[in-house]
Scaffold this motif. Structure first.
Motif, PDB file in Angstrom:
ATOM      1  N   GLY A 144     -51.062 128.581   2.128  1.00 37.10           N
ATOM      2  CA  GLY A 144     -50.201 129.185   3.134  1.00 37.10           C
ATOM      3  C   GLY A 144     -50.972 130.239   3.905  1.00 37.10           C
ATOM      4  N   GLY A 145     -50.255 131.078   4.640  1.00 39.74           N
ATOM      5  CA  GLY A 145     -50.905 132.073   5.478  1.00 39.74           C
ATOM      6  C   GLY A 145     -51.113 131.546   6.881  1.00 39.74           C
ATOM      7  N   ASP A 146     -52.299 131.783   7.448  1.00 44.15           N
ATOM      8  CA  ASP A 146     -52.589 131.318   8.805  1.00 44.15           C
ATOM      9  C   ASP A 146     -52.705 129.801   8.878  1.00 44.15           C
ATOM     10  OD1 ASP A 146     -52.646 133.913   9.791  1.00 44.15           O
ATOM     11  OD2 ASP A 146     -54.804 134.127   9.481  1.00 44.15           O
ATOM     12  N   ILE A 147     -53.032 129.174   7.750  1.00 44.27           N
ATOM     13  CA  ILE A 147     -53.224 127.725   7.708  1.00 44.27           C
ATOM     14  C   ILE A 147     -52.369 127.150   6.584  1.00 44.27           C
ATOM     15  CG2 ILE A 147     -54.880 125.872   7.252  1.00 44.27           C
ATOM     16  CD1 ILE A 147     -57.038 127.579   8.446  1.00 44.27           C
ATOM     17  N   GLY A 148     -51.621 126.119   6.883  1.00 51.56           N
ATOM     18  CA  GLY A 148     -50.866 125.412   5.860  1.00 51.56           C
ATOM     19  C   GLY A 148     -51.618 124.176   5.416  1.00 51.56           C
ATOM     20  N   GLY A 149     -51.417 123.785   4.176  1.00 53.46           N
ATOM     21  CA  GLY A 149     -52.068 122.572   3.686  1.00 53.46           C
ATOM     22  C   GLY A 149     -52.098 122.562   2.172  1.00 53.46           C
ATOM     23  N   ILE A 150     -52.904 121.680   1.628  1.00 54.32           N
ATOM     24  CA  ILE A 150     -53.087 121.617   0.188  1.00 54.32           C
ATOM     25  C   ILE A 150     -54.564 121.408  -0.113  1.00 54.32           C
ATOM     26  CG2 ILE A 150     -50.797 120.595  -0.184  1.00 54.32           C
ATOM     27  CD1 ILE A 150     -52.217 117.953  -0.802  1.00 54.32           C
ATOM     28  N   MET A 151     -54.957 121.758  -1.326  1.00 57.35           N
ATOM     29  CA  MET A 151     -56.297 121.442  -1.802  1.00 57.35           C
ATOM     30  C   MET A 151     -56.180 120.897  -3.208  1.00 57.35           C
ATOM     31  SD  MET A 151     -59.814 123.559  -1.363  1.00 57.35           S
ATOM     32  CE  MET A 151     -61.382 122.681  -1.546  1.00 57.35           C
ATOM     33  N   SER A 195     -56.730 119.226   2.608  1.00 52.81           N
ATOM     34  CA  SER A 195     -55.871 118.576   3.592  1.00 52.81           C
ATOM     35  C   SER A 195     -55.075 119.629   4.363  1.00 52.81           C
ATOM     36  CB  SER A 195     -54.925 117.591   2.884  1.00 52.81           C
ATOM     37  OG  SER A 195     -54.181 116.838   3.818  1.00 52.81           O
ATOM     38  N   PRO A 196     -55.672 120.208   5.402  1.00 50.38           N
ATOM     39  CA  PRO A 196     -54.930 121.183   6.215  1.00 50.38           C
ATOM     40  C   PRO A 196     -54.048 120.468   7.230  1.00 50.38           C
ATOM     41  CG  PRO A 196     -57.155 120.962   7.049  1.00 50.38           C
ATOM     42  CD  PRO A 196     -57.054 120.047   5.859  1.00 50.38           C
ATOM     43  N   GLU A 197     -52.950 121.113   7.573  1.00 49.56           N
ATOM     44  CA  GLU A 197     -52.139 120.555   8.644  1.00 49.56           C
ATOM     45  C   GLU A 197     -52.944 120.632   9.948  1.00 49.56           C
ATOM     46  OE1 GLU A 197     -48.632 122.880   8.805  1.00 49.56           O
ATOM     47  OE2 GLU A 197     -49.646 124.679   9.541  1.00 49.56           O
ATOM     48  N   ILE A 198     -52.608 119.768  10.877  1.00 48.57           N
ATOM     49  CA  ILE A 198     -53.403 119.659  12.105  1.00 48.57           C
ATOM     50  C   ILE A 198     -53.398 120.968  12.898  1.00 48.57           C
ATOM     51  CG2 ILE A 198     -53.638 118.449  14.301  1.00 48.57           C
ATOM     52  CD1 ILE A 198     -54.470 116.840  11.833  1.00 48.57           C
ATOM     53  N   ARG A 199     -52.246 121.632  12.989  1.00 44.90           N
ATOM     54  CA  ARG A 199     -52.195 122.903  13.716  1.00 44.90           C
ATOM     55  C   ARG A 199     -53.160 123.911  13.088  1.00 44.90           C
ATOM     56  NH1 ARG A 199     -50.673 127.690  12.788  1.00 44.90           N
ATOM     57  NH2 ARG A 199     -49.890 127.091  10.713  1.00 44.90           N
ATOM     58  N   GLY A 200     -53.147 123.976  11.753  1.00 47.24           N
ATOM     59  CA  GLY A 200     -54.020 124.907  11.059  1.00 47.24           C
ATOM     60  C   GLY A 200     -55.485 124.549  11.216  1.00 47.24           C
ATOM     61  N   LEU A 201     -55.794 123.248  11.254  1.00 44.40           N
ATOM     62  CA  LEU A 201     -57.176 122.824  11.426  1.00 44.40           C
ATOM     63  C   LEU A 201     -57.694 123.229  12.800  1.00 44.40           C
ATOM     64  CD1 LEU A 201     -59.657 121.347  10.363  1.00 44.40           C
ATOM     65  CD2 LEU A 201     -58.642 119.188  11.138  1.00 44.40           C
ATOM     66  N   ASN A 202     -56.877 123.075  13.819  1.00 47.13           N
ATOM     67  CA  ASN A 202     -57.276 123.520  15.153  1.00 47.13           C
ATOM     68  C   ASN A 202     -57.532 125.025  15.180  1.00 47.13           C
ATOM     69  OD1 ASN A 202     -57.280 121.306  17.199  1.00 47.13           O
ATOM     70  ND2 ASN A 202     -55.224 120.948  16.425  1.00 47.13           N
ATOM     71  N   TYR A 203     -56.668 125.775  14.528  1.00 45.69           N
ATOM     72  CA  TYR A 203     -56.832 127.233  14.471  1.00 45.69           C
ATOM     73  C   TYR A 203     -58.117 127.601  13.746  1.00 45.69           C
ATOM     74  CZ  TYR A 203     -55.767 132.125  13.421  1.00 45.69           C
ATOM     75  OH  TYR A 203     -55.820 133.499  13.305  1.00 45.69           O
TER      76      TYR A 203
END
Length: 208
Positions: A74-81, A190-198
């Motif tokens: 979580g935080g600025d980037i959402g996703g999982i590892m 696996s970051p969400e696409i919005r977070g990957l762009n950021y």
């Protein structure tokens, strides 16, 4: 122009992610070395963008049983590892930490499972801390969870969460070398696409 899918990543973005992957996995190997009191190194990691079925084959096939330590970001980037731990890697950890090992995953007791969660969490959190330090991005991690299942089922988790955005997964793979004995280990970010762009913007990579 921002990317809309992982397969939109160009050579500049992939080179940046490979460099980040190399630093992150190197830090994870150093942390693992301190925990196990063994000399642990990581081979040059592969950072690949693969379809779901290709990713499953890459980590050993859909029906192979393995252990997976999963952390949500979580935080600025959402996703999982996800840290994928094959049996030979698991037994190396158990021998170092508890002076025992298992013949099959189903024989793991509570103490052994706790040790694997600790190891998976250290590798993931060290990787994420390195990524956060490089990019200046705030990334918060949930409490890790351990799953023992067929690899196809374990890898279905990121696809269930982010499959609506893309049919691709970002995989970071490499072999850990412990006292000159090579052991496969796979990390899946696996970051969400919005977070990957950021993240790419914060790393100084422009898209388009």
């Amino acid at each position: 122009m921002e990317i809309k899918n992982y397969d939109d990543l160009g050579s500049m973005e992939m080179d940046t992610l490979r460099e980040v992957g190399s630093i992150g996995t190197g830090n994870a190997a150093t942390a693992l070395s301190g925990l196990l009191n063994r000399r642990v190194r990581i081979t040059m990691p592969e950072v690949r963008i693969m379809e779901y079925n290709e990713a499953i084959d890459w980590i050993g096939g859909p029906e192979n049983v393995t252990a997976g330590v999963l952390v949500r970001i979580g935080g600025d980037i959402g996703g999982i590892m996800l840290s994928v731990l094959p049996l030979e890697f698991v037994n190396m950890v158990l021998e170092c930490m508890l002076d025992n090992k298992v013949e099959e995953f189903e024989h793991l007791d509570e103490l052994q499972r706790s040790a694997l969660v600790e190891v998976g969490n250290i590798m993931i959190s060290t990787f994420i801390n390195a990524l956060s330090g490089l990019s200046g991005v705030t990334m918060e991690l949930t409490v890790p969870s351990l799953t023992v299942d067929m690899q196809g089922a374990i890898l279905a988790v990121p696809m269930a969460e982010y499959g609506g955005q893309t049919d691709y997964l970002m995989t970071i793979g490499g072999n850990f070398t412990c006292d000159d004995y090579e052991l496969p280990c796979r990390l899946l970010l696996s970051p969400e696409i919005r977070g990957l762009n950021y993240l790419l913007r914060k790393l100084g990579v422009t898209n388009g």
